[in-house]
Design a protein around this motif. Structure first.
Motif, mmCIF file in Angstrom:
data_model
loop_
_atom_site.group_PDB
_atom_site.id
_atom_site.type_symbol
_atom_site.label_atom_id
_atom_site.label_comp_id
_atom_site.label_asym_id
_atom_site.label_seq_id
_atom_site.Cartn_x
_atom_site.Cartn_y
_atom_site.Cartn_z
ATOM 1 N N ALA A 284 0.829 -1.205 0.000
ATOM 2 C CA ALA A 284 0.000 0.000 0.000
ATOM 3 C C ALA A 284 0.864 1.256 0.000
ATOM 4 O O ALA A 284 0.598 2.217 -0.736
ATOM 5 C CB ALA A 284 -0.935 -0.002 1.208
ATOM 6 N N THR A 285 1.936 1.240 0.801
ATOM 7 C CA THR A 285 2.842 2.389 0.847
ATOM 8 C C THR A 285 3.533 2.597 -0.489
ATOM 9 O O THR A 285 3.664 3.726 -0.977
ATOM 10 C CB THR A 285 3.895 2.193 1.953
ATOM 11 N N GLN A 287 2.447 1.645 -3.459
ATOM 12 C CA GLN A 287 1.493 2.127 -4.452
ATOM 13 C C GLN A 287 1.256 3.630 -4.292
ATOM 14 O O GLN A 287 1.152 4.358 -5.285
ATOM 15 C CB GLN A 287 0.165 1.380 -4.347
ATOM 16 N N THR A 288 1.221 4.090 -3.050
ATOM 17 C CA THR A 288 1.069 5.525 -2.805
ATOM 18 C C THR A 288 2.235 6.304 -3.402
ATOM 19 O O THR A 288 2.049 7.360 -4.023
ATOM 20 C CB THR A 288 0.971 5.802 -1.292
ATOM 21 N N GLN A 289 3.458 5.781 -3.235
ATOM 22 C CA GLN A 289 4.632 6.448 -3.796
ATOM 23 C C GLN A 289 4.586 6.441 -5.322
ATOM 24 O O GLN A 289 4.902 7.453 -5.968
ATOM 25 C CB GLN A 289 5.915 5.778 -3.316
ATOM 26 N N LEU A 291 1.941 6.317 -7.256
ATOM 27 C CA LEU A 291 0.920 7.271 -7.686
ATOM 28 C C LEU A 291 1.424 8.708 -7.555
ATOM 29 O O LEU A 291 1.160 9.556 -8.413
ATOM 30 C CB LEU A 291 -0.355 7.078 -6.870
ATOM 31 N N ALA A 292 2.168 8.981 -6.480
ATOM 32 C CA ALA A 292 2.714 10.326 -6.294
ATOM 33 C C ALA A 292 3.721 10.663 -7.393
ATOM 34 O O ALA A 292 3.753 11.791 -7.905
ATOM 35 C CB ALA A 292 3.362 10.435 -4.916
ATOM 36 N N HIS A 321 -7.627 6.115 -3.917
ATOM 37 C CA HIS A 321 -6.713 7.163 -4.371
ATOM 38 C C HIS A 321 -6.237 6.910 -5.798
ATOM 39 O O HIS A 321 -6.101 7.853 -6.597
ATOM 40 C CB HIS A 321 -5.518 7.242 -3.423
ATOM 41 N N ALA A 322 -5.989 5.644 -6.151
ATOM 42 C CA ALA A 322 -5.528 5.326 -7.504
ATOM 43 C C ALA A 322 -6.555 5.759 -8.544
ATOM 44 O O ALA A 322 -6.203 6.309 -9.598
ATOM 45 C CB ALA A 322 -5.250 3.828 -7.624
#
Length: 474
Positions: A284-285, A287-289, A291-292, A321-322
Motif C-alpha cells: 500500500a505504501t 502504491q502511494t509512492q 501514484l505520487a 486514491h488510484a
C-alpha cells in the motif's frame, strides 16, 4: 517506419568477442566473489571505481585526479600495500571538486576483504585493454543489464522496451527530458543517443549512417535517483556515453517527491519506469509512492509535453486514491495509448505492468477523448531469464502506434477480440476509469511457465553431464 531505425553493427575484439560477450566477461567473477562474501552491489561498485581509474586518461579526467593517485601507481604498488592504497584513493576522491567524480565516489568505501579479491578485479578489467573507448558505454550498459538480471533488489526494464519508448516519444534537440526515478540512467542515455542520431540525419532513412562525435549536440537531461548507489552507476553510465555534467549532473541524488515544485523546471518529455520491488506488507505504501511519482510526472509537463511511463497493473485498476489519480490524468491530459506488457519482462520478479502514453494539451480544455489499447500479454509468449524481450517483439506495437509522437497517426482497430482497439472516455468512466483491460481471453496454460520449465530441465541435464564428466576425470 520505426522498423527502419538503424541498429549498431556488432564490434568484435579479442577472440571475436562482441560487446555483450565482453560484458559477460566483466560479470563472470561476481558469482564466485559472492560466495566469498562480496555482495553483487559491492562487486559492481568496485568494478565501476576501478574502471574509472583505468580509463580516466582516455576520457580526459586524468587532470582531475591528484598526481599521486592513478591507475598506473595502483598496478605497481607492492601487493602488501595495494588494498590500502586503493582505499586511500577512494577516500581522497570523495572530496573531489569535479561534480561527476564527487558523485561517482560519494561515500565510497571498498568492501573487498583481501588483496587477492582486488587483484581478481584488476585482472578482470584486462579484457578491456584493446577496447575502443567509444564502445565502453555499450559494454557498461550490457554489464548493468547482467547486474539487473541477477540482482534481487531492483527492477530495470529491458533495453529493447526502453528503446521503443524513446523512439515513439521522439525527444528533440533542445528539449528537457526528465526521469523522476532514474535508476542507472537507462532512459536518459537512450534519449541522448536518439537526439544525437536524429540531429545528424533522418533516423528513418535506410541509408542514414550517423556520425556521432563528442562535439555533437546533446539532449538536456534531468534525472533524479534517491538511491545513492544507483546514482553512482548512473553517473558512470552517462560518463561513458560522453554526456556532459554541465550545467548540472544528468542524474542528481534526491527524492523527486521531496523537492520543491519550483526547484524543478517544467519538462518536454518524461520517460520513466515506476515499477518497484516491495514486500507484501508494504504494498500500500509503495502504491502511494508510485501514484505520487505519476502525478509528479504529468504535472511537470509543459504544454505539448509528452510522456511514456511504465506502471504496475495495480495502479491502473485499484479504487480509492488510484482511481482519483487516473481521473485527474484522463480529465486534464490526453491519454492516447496504453500498452499492456507481457509477463516476465522484469525477471526474476513477476510484476505485471503497462505503459501509459500521454501529453499535456496546448489548451487547458484539451483532454482525453479515446484511448487505444495494445495487448502484448494475452495469448502470447511470456519472457524470463532465457527468453528476453527484444525489439522484434515490439514491432507490431510500433507499427500500430504510428509515426506521430502524440498518437495522432491514423489508426484502425481490429475488432473487440484483437490486440489493438480503442475505448471512449465515456466508456472508461463507466468502468471506474480503469486502464487495465484484459480484453483478450487468457489461455488456461501459461506459455511462460512452460518455457521456463523446459530451460530448468535443460540446465539440470547439463549440470548432471558436467558432474559425470568430472567423475570420469574430465
Amino acid at each position: 517506419m520505426h522498423s527502419k531505425v538503424r541498429q549498431q553493427p556488432a564490434v568484435y575484439y579479442k577472440g571475436n568477442m562482441d560487446t555483450r560477450e565482453i560484458a559477460q566477461k566483466l560479470w563472470e567473477p561476481a558469482k564466485a566473489l559472492q560466495q566469498n562474501g562480496l555482495a553483487y552491489h559491492d562487486y559492481v561498485d568496485n568494478l565501476t571505481w576501478l574502471l574509472f581509474l583505468k580509463i580516466a586518461p582516455a576520457i580526459d579526467m586524468i587532470e582531475e585526479l591528484p598526481a599521486t593517485l592513478n591507475w598506473r601507481i595502483l598496478l605497481t604498488t607492492p601487493t602488501a600495500q595495494q588494498l590500502a592504497y586503493y582505499q586511500h584513493i577512494l577516500i581522497t576522491l570523495r572530496q573531489s571538486t569535479h561534480p561527476s567524480i564527487a558523485a561517482l565516489f560519494s561515500q565510497a568505501r571498498t568492501q573487498l576483504k583481501t588483496v587477492q579479491q582486488l587483484k581478481q578485479l584488476l585482472e578482470t578489467l584486462t579484457v578491456l585493454d584493446d577496447i575502443v573507448i567509444d564502445d565502453l558505454g555499450e559494454i557498461y550498459g550490457e554489464f548493468l543489464d547482467l547486474y539487473a538480471l541477477n540482482d534481487q533488489e531492483h527492477l530495470v526494464p529491458p533495453r529493447s522496451l526502453v528503446d521503443t519508448l524513446v523512439i515513439l516519444t521522439q525527444p528533440q534537440l533542445g528539449e528537457l527530458i526528465h526521469d523522476p526515478a532514474a535508476d542507472t540512467a537507462g532512459f536518459l542515455v537512450a534519449a541522448d543517443q536518439y537526439v544525437q542520431i536524429t540531429s545528424d540525419c533522418d533516423v528513418f532513412e535506410d541509408d542514414c549512417i550517423p556520425d556521432i562525435t563528442p562535439a555533437m549536440p546533446q539532449a538536456m537531461l534531468l534525472g533524479i535517483e534517491q538511491d545513492l548507489a544507483r546514482q553512482r552507476l548512473a553517473i558512470m553510465h552517462c560518463l561513458l556515453h560522453e554526456i556532459d555534467d554541465t550545467p548540472h549532473l544528468p542524474v542528481q541524488w534526491g527524492n523527486s517527491l521531496l523537492m520543491e515544485r519550483h526547484a524543478l523546471p517544467s519538462v518536454d518529455v518524461v520517460l520513466s519506469s515506476l515499477v518497484f520491488i516491495t514486500e507484501q506488507r508494504h504494498e500500500a505504501t509503495q502504491q502511494t509512492q508510485t501514484l505520487a511519482l505519476l502525478r509528479h510526472s504529468y504535472h511537470a509537463l509543459k504544454p505539448k509535453g509528452r510522456a511514456a511511463i511504465i506502471v504496475p497493473d495495480a495502479v491502473l485498476h485499484a479504487t480509492g486514491h488510484a482511481q482519483k489519480v487516473r481521473k485527474e490524468l484522463l480529465d486534464n491530459f490526453v491519454v492516447h495509448t496504453v500498452l499492456r506488457l507481457p509477463q516476465g519482462i522484469f525477471y526474476p520478479h513477476q510484476i505485471p505492468a503497462h505503459v501509459l502514453f500521454f501529453y499535456r494539451g496546448e489548451q487547458p480544455t484539451e483532454r482525453t477523448q479515446n484511448v487505444w489499447f495494445y495487448d502484448m500479454r494475452s495469448q502470447s509468449t511470456g519472457f524470463g531469464r532465457h527468453l528476453r524481450l527484444k525489439r522484434q517483439h515490439l514491432m507490431g506495437f510500433e507499427t500500430a502506434f504510428g509515426e506521430d509522437n502524440y498518437g495522432t497517426s491514423p489508426r484502425q482497430g481490429e475488432g473487440k477480440k484483437s490486440r489493438w482497439h480503442s475505448y471512449s472516455r465515456q466508456w472508461l468512466t463507466q468502468k471506474n476509469d480503469s486502464l487495465d483491460l484484459a480484453y483478450l481471453h487468457e489461455q488456461e496454460t501459461n506459455s511462460y511457465e512452460g518455457q521456463e520449465s523446459i530451460w530448468t530441465f535443460l540446465e539440470s541435464a547439463v549440470a548432471e553431464l558436467e558432474d559425470l564428466r568430472d567423475l570420469l576425470g574430465g
